[in-house]
Design a protein around this motif. Structure first.
Motif, short mmCIF file in Angstrom:
data_model
loop_
_atom_site.label_atom_id
_atom_site.label_comp_id
_atom_site.label_asym_id
_atom_site.label_seq_id
_atom_site.Cartn_x
_atom_site.Cartn_y
_atom_site.Cartn_z
N THR A 131 7.73 -1.28 -7.16
CA THR A 131 6.46 -1.18 -7.92
C THR A 131 6.54 0.09 -8.69
OG1 THR A 131 4.04 -1.40 -7.65
CG2 THR A 131 5.07 -0.04 -5.79
N GLN A 132 5.67 0.19 -9.29
CA GLN A 132 5.47 1.35 -10.43
C GLN A 132 4.39 2.48 -9.69
OE1 GLN A 132 3.97 -0.66 -13.53
NE2 GLN A 132 5.89 -0.54 -14.80
N GLU A 133 3.59 1.83 -8.94
CA GLU A 133 2.46 2.57 -8.33
C GLU A 133 1.85 2.32 -7.06
OE1 GLU A 133 -0.93 4.34 -10.80
OE2 GLU A 133 -0.10 3.09 -12.50
N VAL A 134 1.67 3.26 -6.32
CA VAL A 134 1.09 3.00 -4.79
C VAL A 134 -0.31 3.43 -4.43
CG1 VAL A 134 1.22 2.84 -2.35
CG2 VAL A 134 3.17 2.34 -3.99
N PHE A 135 -1.17 2.87 -4.15
CA PHE A 135 -2.72 3.39 -3.55
C PHE A 135 -2.59 3.32 -2.10
CE2 PHE A 135 -2.82 2.67 -7.99
CZ PHE A 135 -3.56 3.75 -8.44
N VAL A 136 -2.66 4.19 -1.34
CA VAL A 136 -2.68 4.31 0.08
C VAL A 136 -4.18 4.28 0.53
CG1 VAL A 136 -1.89 5.22 2.14
CG2 VAL A 136 -0.34 5.20 0.47
N CYS A 137 -4.65 3.25 1.07
CA CYS A 137 -6.11 3.06 1.59
C CYS A 137 -6.19 2.63 3.02
CB CYS A 137 -6.81 2.24 0.67
SG CYS A 137 -6.68 2.39 -1.16
N SER A 138 -5.73 3.53 3.90
CA SER A 138 -5.35 3.03 5.14
C SER A 138 -6.40 3.45 6.21
CB SER A 138 -4.16 3.58 5.55
OG SER A 138 -3.82 4.88 5.28
N GLY A 139 -7.58 4.03 5.81
CA GLY A 139 -8.53 4.33 6.74
C GLY A 139 -8.21 5.47 7.77
N ARG B 228 -2.38 13.33 -4.01
CA ARG B 228 -1.33 12.60 -4.59
C ARG B 228 -0.07 13.14 -4.00
NH1 ARG B 228 -5.36 12.56 -8.40
NH2 ARG B 228 -5.40 10.46 -9.54
N PRO B 229 0.26 12.69 -2.66
CA PRO B 229 1.46 13.17 -1.85
C PRO B 229 3.00 12.88 -2.74
CG PRO B 229 0.72 11.31 -1.12
CD PRO B 229 -0.23 11.39 -2.25
N ALA B 230 2.82 12.29 -3.58
CA ALA B 230 4.24 11.92 -4.37
C ALA B 230 4.02 11.33 -5.58
CB ALA B 230 5.06 11.21 -3.37
N PRO B 231 5.09 11.47 -6.58
CA PRO B 231 4.89 10.95 -7.85
C PRO B 231 4.55 9.36 -7.73
CG PRO B 231 6.65 12.47 -7.98
CD PRO B 231 5.98 12.21 -6.50
N GLY B 232 3.44 9.10 -8.60
CA GLY B 232 3.04 7.68 -8.53
C GLY B 232 2.49 7.23 -6.98
N VAL B 233 2.07 7.98 -6.63
CA VAL B 233 1.57 7.74 -5.02
C VAL B 233 0.07 8.44 -4.87
CG1 VAL B 233 1.46 7.72 -2.50
CG2 VAL B 233 3.70 7.40 -3.69
N THR B 234 -1.04 7.54 -4.69
CA THR B 234 -2.45 8.22 -4.52
C THR B 234 -2.95 7.82 -3.12
OG1 THR B 234 -2.65 8.01 -6.80
CG2 THR B 234 -4.71 8.33 -5.85
N VAL B 235 -3.59 8.81 -2.50
CA VAL B 235 -4.27 8.54 -1.26
C VAL B 235 -5.78 8.34 -1.62
CG1 VAL B 235 -4.82 9.13 1.00
CG2 VAL B 235 -2.40 9.49 0.33
N VAL B 236 -6.42 7.17 -1.28
CA VAL B 236 -7.97 6.97 -1.41
C VAL B 236 -8.40 6.95 -0.04
CG1 VAL B 236 -9.73 5.76 -2.51
CG2 VAL B 236 -7.47 6.24 -3.62
N ASN B 237 -9.37 7.67 0.22
CA ASN B 237 -9.73 7.76 1.85
C ASN B 237 -10.98 8.75 1.76
OD1 ASN B 237 -9.78 7.12 4.58
ND2 ASN B 237 -7.67 7.36 4.56
N GLY B 238 -11.68 8.87 3.22
CA GLY B 238 -12.50 9.84 3.27
C GLY B 238 -13.94 9.35 3.04
N PHE B 239 -14.37 8.46 2.75
CA PHE B 239 -15.69 7.92 2.29
C PHE B 239 -16.65 8.31 3.23
CE2 PHE B 239 -13.15 5.22 -0.62
CZ PHE B 239 -13.80 5.69 -1.81
N GLY B 240 -16.28 8.43 4.54
CA GLY B 240 -17.24 8.65 5.70
C GLY B 240 -17.87 7.50 5.87
N GLY B 241 -19.30 7.53 6.19
CA GLY B 241 -20.09 6.06 6.35
C GLY B 241 -20.63 5.52 5.20
N ALA B 242 -20.14 6.00 3.84
CA ALA B 242 -20.55 5.39 2.75
C ALA B 242 -19.62 4.75 1.68
CB ALA B 242 -21.12 6.93 1.80
#
Length: 368
Positions: free
Chosen positions: A186-194, A340-354
């Motif tokens: 893949t070209q990009e990764v989005f890590v949404c692992s809660g 963004r822990p590495a090129p092409g990788v984005t971590v999306v997290n931390g919304f809390g209770g929202a």
């Protein structure tokens, strides 16, 4: 050549990111370690709650989410209700805060209601001793169990998003993503692992201002009548950032700390929503730490039910289910975490209770 991306996690953050990518023309694969999404994304009120977000990016993102939710639900045949919210006041200091909030947000659709006006729109609000309420019409309700279960099928049907269930991602080294069943390019990764801080990029999570929050919630038996707006008691005024705009909130919170020490200890504020079957979801508590207690406390549920009775009444308040959820929570006051822990990788997290309130809007902004 079409752009492609992999999303890790099929909770609300992952689904929101997958949708945003697909709308922008990406070919998307989603990998979920479980057979269904079963974490915090299905263990909540189902509230899309702009009223709790402060002005600026957070409120604009919440309203963007709400528009996406409503459009998606209509398109996918997912039940929703644009019921609004109602914060109730039974003490003069609570009523003072509600009046201050109305003045602090002149651009928002807020209305101060008298006791009689509350009774006209809410069949469950306790009338005795009620000084008034603050109504907002921006809030909507979904059934999180129903919605989170149906969105993957909708994304597959409309955008050809490919879901891989029971297939955890174990390593990322672009262009390769390794799972329990194989390797994908893949070209990009989005890590949404809660709350899974340990499998992917644990060193980045260890350095981030993030912890875990455990909440306890319950569901009450159904009533045929719709309750009207989602209801909140006074304790909720001390929970949301937007309410900090009220000058006298600090004084009110000091009273709560003195009168409700056990509620402060367990981070309890009490709200109630109603699903499409007429059942009531109530809660909740907030216990923070890296390793949440796996055992639920009956005393917390009792505190929630006791306070619920001060502002909401039901023909039958039988507890049908109880549960706990665990979600990631930022400790620096921010609304979400992007790394963004590495090129092409984005971590999306931390919304809390929202997460239900912010994820769709935030992902849409991120990918757009």
């Amino acid at each position: 050549m079409a752009r492609n991306a992999i999303v890790v996690g099929a909770g609300i953050a992952g689904l929101a990111t997958a949708r945003a990518l697909a709308v922008q023309g990406y070919s998307v694969k989603v990998f979920e370690r479980n057979g269904i999404a079963s974490g915090a994304s299905v263990r909540n009120f189902g509230m899309i709650w702009p009223v709790g977000q402060p002005d600026g990016v957070a409120y604009e993102t919440a309203m963007r989410s709400r528009r996406i939710w409503e459009s998606l639900c209509r398109d996918a045949g997912i039940w929703f209700e644009t019921c609004g919210s109602l914060h109730l006041a039974y003490h003069e200091d609570e009523w003072q805060v509600l009046q201050e909030l109305k003045g602090a947000y002149p651009e928002r659709p807020l209305r101060l209601l008298t006791n009689g006006e509350v009774n006209k729109i809410s069949v469950n609000a306790v009338s005795e001793g009620l000084l008034g309420g603050l109504y907002s019409d921006t809030e909507m309700i979904v059934d999180p169990r129903d919605a989170i279960a149906k969105i993957p099928g909708y994304l597959t049907s409309k955008y050809a998003v490919e879901f891989h269930w029971n297939e955890p991602v174990t390593a990322i080294s672009l262009p390769d993503v390794t799972t329990s069943k194989g390797t994908y390019a893949t070209q990009e990764v989005f890590v949404c692992s809660g709350v899974d801080f340990e499998t992917l990029y644990p060193e980045h999570y260890a350095a981030a201002p993030i912890t875990r929050c455990k909440l306890q919630m319950m569901q009450l038996s159904a009533q045929e009548a719709r309750m009207g707006p989602a209801l909140c008691g006074g304790l909720s005024l001390g929970h949301y950032k937007s309410f900090e705009a009220a000058p006298s909130l600090g004084k009110l919170k000091n009273r709560y700390d003195l009168e409700y020490p056990e509620y402060k200890k367990y981070g309890i504020h009490v709200m109630v929503s109603q699903n499409q079957s007429g059942q009531f979801t109530i809660g909740d508590s907030h216990e923070y730490g890296p390793h949440p207690d796996p055992f639920d406390k009956a005393g917390i549920n009792k505190l929630i039910l006791n306070y619920l009775g001060t502002f909401a009444g039901f023909h039958n308040a039988t507890v049908m289910e109880s549960w706990h959820g665990i979600y990631p929570k930022l400790t620096n006051g921010e609304s979400w975490l992007l790394m963004r822990p590495a090129p092409g990788v984005t971590v999306v997290n931390g919304f809390g209770g929202a997460g239900m309130t912010l994820a769709f809007g935030m992902a849409d902004r991120l990918i757009d």
